[in-house]
Design a protein around this motif. Sequence first.
Motif, PDB file in Angstrom:
ATOM      1  N   LEU A  47       0.844  -1.188   0.000  1.00  0.00           N
ATOM      2  CA  LEU A  47       0.000   0.000   0.000  1.00  0.00           C
ATOM      3  C   LEU A  47       0.880   1.239   0.000  1.00  0.00           C
ATOM      4  CD1 LEU A  47      -2.612  -1.058   2.732  1.00  0.00           C
ATOM      5  CD2 LEU A  47      -2.518  -1.684   0.315  1.00  0.00           C
ATOM      6  N   ASP A  84       0.853   4.999   0.536  1.00  0.00           N
ATOM      7  CA  ASP A  84      -0.021   6.015   1.131  1.00  0.00           C
ATOM      8  C   ASP A  84       0.551   7.402   0.853  1.00  0.00           C
ATOM      9  OD1 ASP A  84      -1.623   7.610   2.648  1.00  0.00           O
ATOM     10  OD2 ASP A  84      -1.431   6.454   4.495  1.00  0.00           O
ATOM     11  N   TYR A 125      -2.825   2.234  -4.249  1.00  0.00           N
ATOM     12  CA  TYR A 125      -2.563   3.613  -3.856  1.00  0.00           C
ATOM     13  C   TYR A 125      -3.665   4.066  -2.902  1.00  0.00           C
ATOM     14  CZ  TYR A 125       0.445   3.807  -8.042  1.00  0.00           C
ATOM     15  OH  TYR A 125       1.397   3.580  -8.994  1.00  0.00           O
ATOM     16  N   CYS A 126      -3.310   4.941  -1.980  1.00  0.00           N
ATOM     17  CA  CYS A 126      -4.323   5.517  -1.093  1.00  0.00           C
ATOM     18  C   CYS A 126      -3.854   6.877  -0.589  1.00  0.00           C
ATOM     19  CB  CYS A 126      -4.632   4.586   0.086  1.00  0.00           C
ATOM     20  SG  CYS A 126      -3.239   4.243   1.187  1.00  0.00           S
ATOM     21  N   SER A 142      -7.052   2.751  -6.515  1.00  0.00           N
ATOM     22  CA  SER A 142      -6.783   3.763  -5.500  1.00  0.00           C
ATOM     23  C   SER A 142      -7.922   3.840  -4.489  1.00  0.00           C
ATOM     24  CB  SER A 142      -6.576   5.142  -6.144  1.00  0.00           C
ATOM     25  OG  SER A 142      -5.502   5.122  -7.049  1.00  0.00           O
ATOM     26  N   PHE A 143      -7.570   4.248  -3.257  1.00  0.00           N
ATOM     27  CA  PHE A 143      -8.550   4.377  -2.183  1.00  0.00           C
ATOM     28  C   PHE A 143      -8.377   5.738  -1.511  1.00  0.00           C
ATOM     29  CE2 PHE A 143      -7.786  -0.065  -2.902  1.00  0.00           C
ATOM     30  CZ  PHE A 143      -9.034  -0.656  -2.814  1.00  0.00           C
ATOM     31  N   SER A 199      -8.442   6.433   1.637  1.00  0.00           N
ATOM     32  CA  SER A 199      -7.622   6.391   2.851  1.00  0.00           C
ATOM     33  C   SER A 199      -6.992   5.016   3.029  1.00  0.00           C
ATOM     34  CB  SER A 199      -8.487   6.707   4.080  1.00  0.00           C
ATOM     35  OG  SER A 199      -9.448   5.668   4.278  1.00  0.00           O
ATOM     36  N   PHE A 200      -6.019   4.955   3.917  1.00  0.00           N
ATOM     37  CA  PHE A 200      -5.394   3.674   4.261  1.00  0.00           C
ATOM     38  C   PHE A 200      -6.430   2.722   4.858  1.00  0.00           C
ATOM     39  CE2 PHE A 200      -3.720   1.258   7.918  1.00  0.00           C
ATOM     40  CZ  PHE A 200      -2.996   0.300   7.217  1.00  0.00           C
ATOM     41  N   ASN A 250      -9.585   2.376   4.182  1.00  0.00           N
ATOM     42  CA  ASN A 250     -10.349   1.738   3.114  1.00  0.00           C
ATOM     43  C   ASN A 250      -9.504   0.709   2.359  1.00  0.00           C
ATOM     44  OD1 ASN A 250     -12.456   3.362   3.833  1.00  0.00           O
ATOM     45  ND2 ASN A 250     -12.472   4.593   1.961  1.00  0.00           N
ATOM     46  N   ALA A 251      -8.240   1.033   2.151  1.00  0.00           N
ATOM     47  CA  ALA A 251      -7.349   0.135   1.416  1.00  0.00           C
ATOM     48  C   ALA A 251      -7.112  -1.154   2.189  1.00  0.00           C
ATOM     49  CB  ALA A 251      -6.026   0.837   1.127  1.00  0.00           C
TER      50      ALA A 251
END
Length: 257
Positions: free
Chosen positions: A179, A181, A213-214, A235-236, A238-239, A241-242
């Motif tokens: 991830l 961030d 990606y977030c 992509s998200f 926030s972290f 959500n990821a």
Amino acid sequence: MVQQIDPVITDTLDCLEENIFIIDLEYKVSWMNQSAQSFIDNIKTFLKLEKAEDLIGTSISRFHKNPSYQINLLEKGDFPIDMQLNLFNRFVARLVVKEFIVTGEKKGYLLNWRDITEIEKEKEKTQALIDELSAPILQTIAENTLLVPLVGELSIERMERLTSKLLNECLKNQADFVLLDFSGVTTLADSNLGQEVQKLTSAVELMGATVLYCGFSTEMVKDMVDLGIQTNQLSFVSFHNAIRYVVAKLGYRLEKA
């Protein structure tokens, strides 16, 4: 040349703890003070000298990989000239050159040679520490999943170092997901950075890990659009959500505490 210099001048220069050299109008070393002589004695092996005094009469071009550039600077006459040189892949020198004028007549140049090798080494160590702190690689609650929180201003150099480090961590941890961030990124001003991020992504995916990606801020998204940076990566916001997505993909296989 040396005999024509007023002894008051040479005595004064000898009192200085700086490494002072006098360069004549033919760009050769014609005199050096006691501090400079001691300094040259310490590095004479690298200069291929038997003793410091052998430097007298030597052209200063031997210290620059592009002698014509150095001579052009002196002829241009924009003094003082302040330059930094890497010598023999071992020493870092800061050279400050001024005109040497006696009773209105130009006799040559005064060169102050400062050894800043240790200072530059400390700068490199500090920068390495900053890079380490600004781009840590962390394990998450999800099994075989790494988090890379990017912080501060992104640069191509930082991304290249991060790529090498991240690949090693992926191998070490048998990563399935990585991830990235971007929530801590403050500046994205170079369109080439998009290519570097994509290179990092592609390299990690060749290791068998999926990159997510977030944390893109609205400002960063606008910058990316303005710079023409495009990505098809998942992509998200926030972290949080990821990581929920990853846990679901893993079938709730959480890492043991």
